[in-house]
Write a protein that holds these residues in place. Structure first.
Motif, mmCIF file in Angstrom:
data_model
loop_
_atom_site.group_PDB
_atom_site.id
_atom_site.type_symbol
_atom_site.label_atom_id
_atom_site.label_comp_id
_atom_site.label_asym_id
_atom_site.label_seq_id
_atom_site.Cartn_x
_atom_site.Cartn_y
_atom_site.Cartn_z
ATOM 1 N N CYS A 75 0.926 -1.100 -0.139
ATOM 2 C CA CYS A 75 -0.207 0.000 -0.078
ATOM 3 C C CYS A 75 1.035 1.261 -0.129
ATOM 4 O O CYS A 75 1.859 1.364 0.702
ATOM 5 N N ASN A 76 0.498 2.234 -0.758
ATOM 6 C CA ASN A 76 1.452 3.538 -0.892
ATOM 7 C C ASN A 76 1.034 4.470 0.127
ATOM 8 O O ASN A 76 1.678 5.694 0.175
ATOM 9 N N CYS A 78 -1.117 6.724 0.337
ATOM 10 C CA CYS A 78 -1.397 7.711 -0.440
ATOM 11 C C CYS A 78 -2.000 9.156 0.461
ATOM 12 O O CYS A 78 -2.425 8.882 1.342
ATOM 13 N N CYS A 83 -9.169 4.999 -1.835
ATOM 14 C CA CYS A 83 -9.907 4.370 -0.814
ATOM 15 C C CYS A 83 -10.691 4.592 0.452
ATOM 16 O O CYS A 83 -11.671 4.405 0.934
ATOM 17 N N CYS A 118 -8.998 1.614 -5.270
ATOM 18 C CA CYS A 118 -7.353 1.611 -5.015
ATOM 19 C C CYS A 118 -6.819 1.233 -6.433
ATOM 20 O O CYS A 118 -7.060 0.387 -7.013
ATOM 21 N N ARG A 123 -5.087 -3.755 -1.833
ATOM 22 C CA ARG A 123 -6.148 -4.512 -0.908
ATOM 23 C C ARG A 123 -6.565 -5.795 -1.153
ATOM 24 O O ARG A 123 -6.698 -6.064 -2.352
#
Ligand code: SF4
Ligand code: SF4
Length: 236
Positions: A75-76, A78, A83, A118, A123
């Motif tokens: 997961c970045n 962000c 999401c 996403c 996810r």
């Protein structure tokens, strides 16, 4: 538009007094040993067939000058995460201090909107029953090892990376190694055109190899084998 308006209200980068954690992945140093993926599995008891972090690769070049190019994924976290925006019940949220994008399992209704939103395929859905933990039937993902970081430890994948390809730290701290690496190197983020402002920065990544989800790197028959093993173990 004023600078203030362009900044997302949940963005914590460069906000005085706030921490903003980030990961730098130096692809030149990654040898594809998958130790990070295994460490993550061990830390979270992630079920078969899904991963919080994974290391896809592509074979690049022309024979005999070929090499495997690894692109560790997660997961970045962000700054402007779709999401979070798309979760109808506020189960996915952004932690004000540190910028972690986290999941409130007790709120999640498993509608999968976040999975659809996403752009990084980061996810996955947890199965309806699990052997060692009661957390089931909800969406999960990498948390940047929130529970470790809040105890002044680095994420499990970073701790185990023998090549030091993964570096983690506070981007708002000018003395941190991640700040130094981001300032001194040309870095890439995945799918910048999505406007999500990812906080996983890559050094040496080839843009042509950043546009795929996790499945694009795996042969369909391997995926099918994994899926059937997963289905055999879990009723989803
Ligand atoms: S990478 Fe995906 S799951 Fe992670 S914060 Fe960004 S949009 Fe959300
Ligand atoms: S699956 Fe859970 S976290 Fe994702 S959007 Fe639905 S309620 Fe929110």
């Amino acid at each position: 538009m004023s600078e203030e308006l362009r900044v997302s209200p949940i963005e914590t980068r460069e906000m005085p007094g706030k921490r903003r954690f980030a990961m730098v992945v130096d692809t030149r140093r990654c040898i594809g040993c998958m130790a990070c993926q295994v460490a993550c599995k061990a830390e979270y008891d992630t079920p078969l067939g899904v991963n919080r972090t994974w290391v896809p690769y592509k074979v690049v070049g022309k024979y005999p000058n070929v090499k495997k190019q690894f692109l560790p994924r997660l997961c970045n976290h962000c700054d402007d995460p779709p999401c979070v925006r798309n979760c109808p019940v506020g189960a996915t949220y952004k932690h004000e201090d540190g910028g972690f994008v986290l999941q409130r399992y007790e709120r999640c209704i498993g509608c999968r909107s976040c999975m659809a939103a996403c752009p990084y395929n980061a996810r996955f859905m947890l199965p309806s029953h699990r052997t060692y933990t009661p957390i089931t039937n909800v969406v999960d993902k990498c948390t940047f090892c929130f529970h470790r970081v809040t105890q002044n430890l680095v994420p499990a994948c970073v701790q185990t990376c023998i090549g030091r390809a993964r570096v983690f730290g506070d981007l708002n701290d000018p003395t941190s190694e991640v700040s130094y690496l981001v300032a001194k190197n040309a870095t890439q983020v995945l799918r910048p055109e999505e406007g999500t402002k990812p906080h996983v920065f890559y050094i040496g990544a080839d843009r042509n190899q950043t546009e795929f989800g996790r499945d694009a790197y795996r042969k369909p028959e391997v995926m099918e084998l994994e899926r059937s093993a997963f289905k055999r173990h879990f009723d989803i």
